[in-house]
Design an enzyme around this catalytic site. Sequence first.
Site, mmCIF file in Angstrom:
data_model
loop_
_atom_site.group_PDB
_atom_site.id
_atom_site.type_symbol
_atom_site.label_atom_id
_atom_site.label_comp_id
_atom_site.label_asym_id
_atom_site.label_seq_id
_atom_site.Cartn_x
_atom_site.Cartn_y
_atom_site.Cartn_z
ATOM 1 N N GLU A 278 31.663 26.101 26.719
ATOM 2 C CA GLU A 278 32.119 26.402 25.364
ATOM 3 C C GLU A 278 33.566 25.967 25.171
ATOM 4 O O GLU A 278 34.428 26.190 26.013
ATOM 5 C CB GLU A 278 32.008 27.910 25.112
ATOM 6 N N LYS A 327 28.034 28.153 16.632
ATOM 7 C CA LYS A 327 28.032 29.526 17.139
ATOM 8 C C LYS A 327 27.817 30.492 15.982
ATOM 9 O O LYS A 327 28.483 30.415 14.945
ATOM 10 C CB LYS A 327 29.361 29.809 17.846
ATOM 11 N N CYS A 377 28.803 31.811 24.463
ATOM 12 C CA CYS A 377 29.622 32.979 24.801
ATOM 13 C C CYS A 377 28.739 34.226 24.844
ATOM 14 O O CYS A 377 27.671 34.217 25.466
ATOM 15 C CB CYS A 377 30.779 33.122 23.819
#
Length: 500
Positions: A278, A327, A377
């Site tokens: 990420e 995301k 994440c």
Amino acid sequence: MAGYLAALRVALVHRWGLLVLACVAGALAGFSVAPWGVPPLLWFTLVPLWEAVSRRSVAQGLMPAAGWGGAALLASHIWLLWLHPLDWVGVPSPLSLPLTVLLWLLVGGGGALAVGLWWWLARFYPLPRFSGALTMALLWGCGEVLMARGPLFWLGLSTVAVIHDCALAGLGSLAGPGGLAAVQVLVGWWLWRCCKVPSCQRSGWLAGGALVVIALHGLGLASLADTQGPPIRMGVLQPVIPTRQKFTWTAMAALERRLMLAMNRTAQQGAPWLLLPEGTLALDQSPPMVDGVGLVAGGFRRQQEGLRNSLLVYPAGARDPAMALDKHRLVLLGEWLPWNGLLANAGLSAVGSLQPGPEERLLAGKPLPWRAGVAICYEISQAHALADATHAGAQLLLAVANLDPYPRLLHRQFLALARQRAIETGRWLVAASNTGPTALINSRGQITAQLEPRVVTSTVWNVPLRAELTLYSRMGDWPLMISGLLLALNGRPMQQPARP
């Protein structure tokens, strides 16, 4: 075990013993999630909680229950203290430590509030009976499902089993993390009942419950996916770029060199794709090009609505991404602020305020020859999202994260969640993180390969693709939610006790 239960009975009758015991047990439960414990330890820590829930007074019931929840969250999320110092996100040094401690305490307060609410619901059901205990266990599982959809990094009791008890964790492929959590809460109720029944009946309770626990392990073991499909070759890079130095010229130059070396190694080993963690690429940063190697890279891109944290797909030889998956679940405070537009317009992260992408977690389409469910994440804590992606056709799972400057504790928690997601979906999972963990996990939740944490390295793995669906991938959390609701509505509520 009988001696341990007898000692618990002695502690429970003391005036303040239950409050102290509940707080200690909650902390041990939190460290079990940490993960430093084993499922039996978690089951025993639930005994004081069930005793607190069975009591109707605020002092002898609510306070110990809330103490258990608060201590559990404080222990499992102690890694939040490693956010200090916050000068890298613009917080003055004198305020850094107080703000960090305040955030940690707020998380503990949320745990106390949640378990306190569970105690209040228990007042309406006859807990000594199995029907009431089953209702409360299902409500706990439903609560974990809802909490996992919230703004915080939710761990839950289901992560304990996968670390040392994959057979029990296999139940997640049938009922998901909420169902697995409910089973463990119900096992805690069984141990509590063993404490409460007369000694002449205790051996029968222990034997009967032990048989049920063994049967559940057998069912979970039989549910673990063990078939493999055709493999693909995928490279992974662990760049180890400190977050506090990420956008300095020195760090970006180091990343360029490490990425070029990893791409060349990936090409030499015959892998057509390299996975990056990420946020590896900065906004508008073009990666180097190596013949025959494409990138699936964490990075940032700008949309009309604002800045996005994304997983970008660069075909071999391309300077611009051909597709992206943004995301969806942003980090509270780090990537977005709840008062955005009122008191502030930027998050605390170095890249400023971000906008969430669509909820769908399926990465598919040209130029990718395979379909993947993606967690960026702490989206790894959202089991339902990856189950939905698997149901939509994902053949493997990709989990990318940064996890710096957090300690090894959070790394282990992230890896435990990744293993549980692999079991629930019956998919192999590739985890790529900046400083670790970077690992290959099979569909049974076993780590088959892992890179050394905090060491700059890259490798190539064979990742089998699978098409079969687990029961949880087919049904999601609906069976648990409907069962919990029906039992809660159709149970026989007890008469509300008078206020103490």
